[in-house]
Design an enzyme around this catalytic site. Structure first.
Site, PDB file in Angstrom:
ATOM      1  N   ARG A  23       0.861  -1.191   0.000  1.00  0.00           N
ATOM      2  CA  ARG A  23       0.000   0.000   0.000  1.00  0.00           C
ATOM      3  C   ARG A  23       0.900   1.244   0.000  1.00  0.00           C
ATOM      4  NH1 ARG A  23      -3.513  -1.179   4.504  1.00  0.00           N
ATOM      5  NH2 ARG A  23      -4.785  -2.244   2.954  1.00  0.00           N
ATOM      6  N   ASN A  87      -0.066  -0.240  13.191  1.00  0.00           N
ATOM      7  CA  ASN A  87       0.417  -1.359  12.391  1.00  0.00           C
ATOM      8  C   ASN A  87       1.579  -2.016  13.105  1.00  0.00           C
ATOM      9  OD1 ASN A  87      -1.106  -0.908   9.795  1.00  0.00           O
ATOM     10  ND2 ASN A  87      -0.063   1.069   9.967  1.00  0.00           N
ATOM     11  N   ASP A 103       4.712  -4.445   6.663  1.00  0.00           N
ATOM     12  CA  ASP A 103       3.473  -4.607   7.423  1.00  0.00           C
ATOM     13  C   ASP A 103       3.287  -6.086   7.748  1.00  0.00           C
ATOM     14  OD1 ASP A 103       0.588  -5.269   7.720  1.00  0.00           O
ATOM     15  OD2 ASP A 103       0.315  -3.118   7.452  1.00  0.00           O
ATOM     16  N   ASP A 105       0.584  -7.443   9.234  1.00  0.00           N
ATOM     17  CA  ASP A 105      -0.847  -7.756   9.328  1.00  0.00           C
ATOM     18  C   ASP A 105      -1.488  -7.430  10.662  1.00  0.00           C
ATOM     19  OD1 ASP A 105      -0.845  -8.890   6.677  1.00  0.00           O
ATOM     20  OD2 ASP A 105       0.098 -10.657   7.549  1.00  0.00           O
ATOM     21  N   ASP A 107      -2.747  -5.621  13.810  1.00  0.00           N
ATOM     22  CA  ASP A 107      -3.029  -4.206  14.044  1.00  0.00           C
ATOM     23  C   ASP A 107      -3.687  -4.042  15.400  1.00  0.00           C
ATOM     24  OD1 ASP A 107      -2.381  -3.270  11.286  1.00  0.00           O
ATOM     25  OD2 ASP A 107      -4.097  -4.514  10.764  1.00  0.00           O
ATOM     26  N   ASP A 120      -6.798  -8.824  12.998  1.00  0.00           N
ATOM     27  CA  ASP A 120      -6.177  -9.533  11.878  1.00  0.00           C
ATOM     28  C   ASP A 120      -5.220 -10.657  12.263  1.00  0.00           C
ATOM     29  OD1 ASP A 120      -7.629  -7.854  10.186  1.00  0.00           O
ATOM     30  OD2 ASP A 120      -6.022  -6.375  10.119  1.00  0.00           O
ATOM     31  N   GLU A 123      -5.225 -13.304   9.502  1.00  0.00           N
ATOM     32  CA  GLU A 123      -4.431 -12.900   8.335  1.00  0.00           C
ATOM     33  C   GLU A 123      -2.937 -13.069   8.629  1.00  0.00           C
ATOM     34  OE1 GLU A 123      -3.899  -8.934   5.504  1.00  0.00           O
ATOM     35  OE2 GLU A 123      -5.437  -8.925   7.063  1.00  0.00           O
TER      36      GLU A 123
END
Length: 176
Positions: A23, A87, A103, A105, A107, A120, A123
């Site tokens: 991102r 993050n 990152d 994942d 959070d 998350d 994830e």
């Protein structure tokens, strides 16, 4: 490491453990830049996802990056208070007029009353297996979650009273 100077515009680039770009926040303004800490701000900035989709942030945000901690903090100014999105990530590097980090994942979402939720985890587990995160990384990340939770409880760093408001006032002095 060279640091960005206050008043300069930078990109924020988030990567995944495998090196793929995740991102990009197109434009943030640096409010404070040292080799250890970068504080930036943006409002209604374009964000580009890895699949090419774009969206615009909805509210002003103060971003806190530290070169020694495995997390970064985004304080979002909303009508009903300051929300934080943290993050769990590698420490940042500054390179090519961009803040860059990996990152991981996980959070931490923090509400105006300073309660929080860890997000998350599913994830994270999926990517941990897919990208073969080493065991030591798992320990580092969960230790940093504990550090981050202590910062919230102790109102330390970007969670201290007035921190986000003070930097937002500074942000307002810059004209884009």
């Amino acid at each position: 490491m060279v640091a960005p100077s206050a008043g300069s515009k930078i990109q924020i680039q988030s990567y995944k453990h495998n090196g793929n770009l995740h991102r990009v926040w197109e434009s943030s303004i640096v409010l404070k830049g040292t080799e250890q800490i970068v504080i930036g701000a943006n409002d209604k900035t374009q964000v580009v996802e890895s699949d090419g989709r774009t969206w615009i942030t909805r509210e002003p945000a103060i971003c806190y990056f530290h070169s020694k901690h495995w997390f970064n903090v985004i304080g979002m100014l909303r009508d009903d208070g300051i929300y934080y999105y943290c993050n769990i990530s590698s420490p940042f590097v500054y390179e090519g007029n961009s803040i860059k980090y990996i990152d991981y994942d996980l959070d931490l979402k923090i509400y105006p009353d300073m309660t929080y939720d860890l997000l998350d985890e599913d994830e994270y587990e999926e990517h941990r297996e897919q990208m073969n995160y080493p065991g030591v990384l798992d320990r580092i990340l969960y230790n940093n979650i504990e550090d981050l939770q202590r910062w919230v409880q102790q109102r330390k760093g970007p969670f201290s009273p007035g921190f986000v408001d003070q930097w937002y006032e500074r942000f307002l002095t810059y004209r884009w």
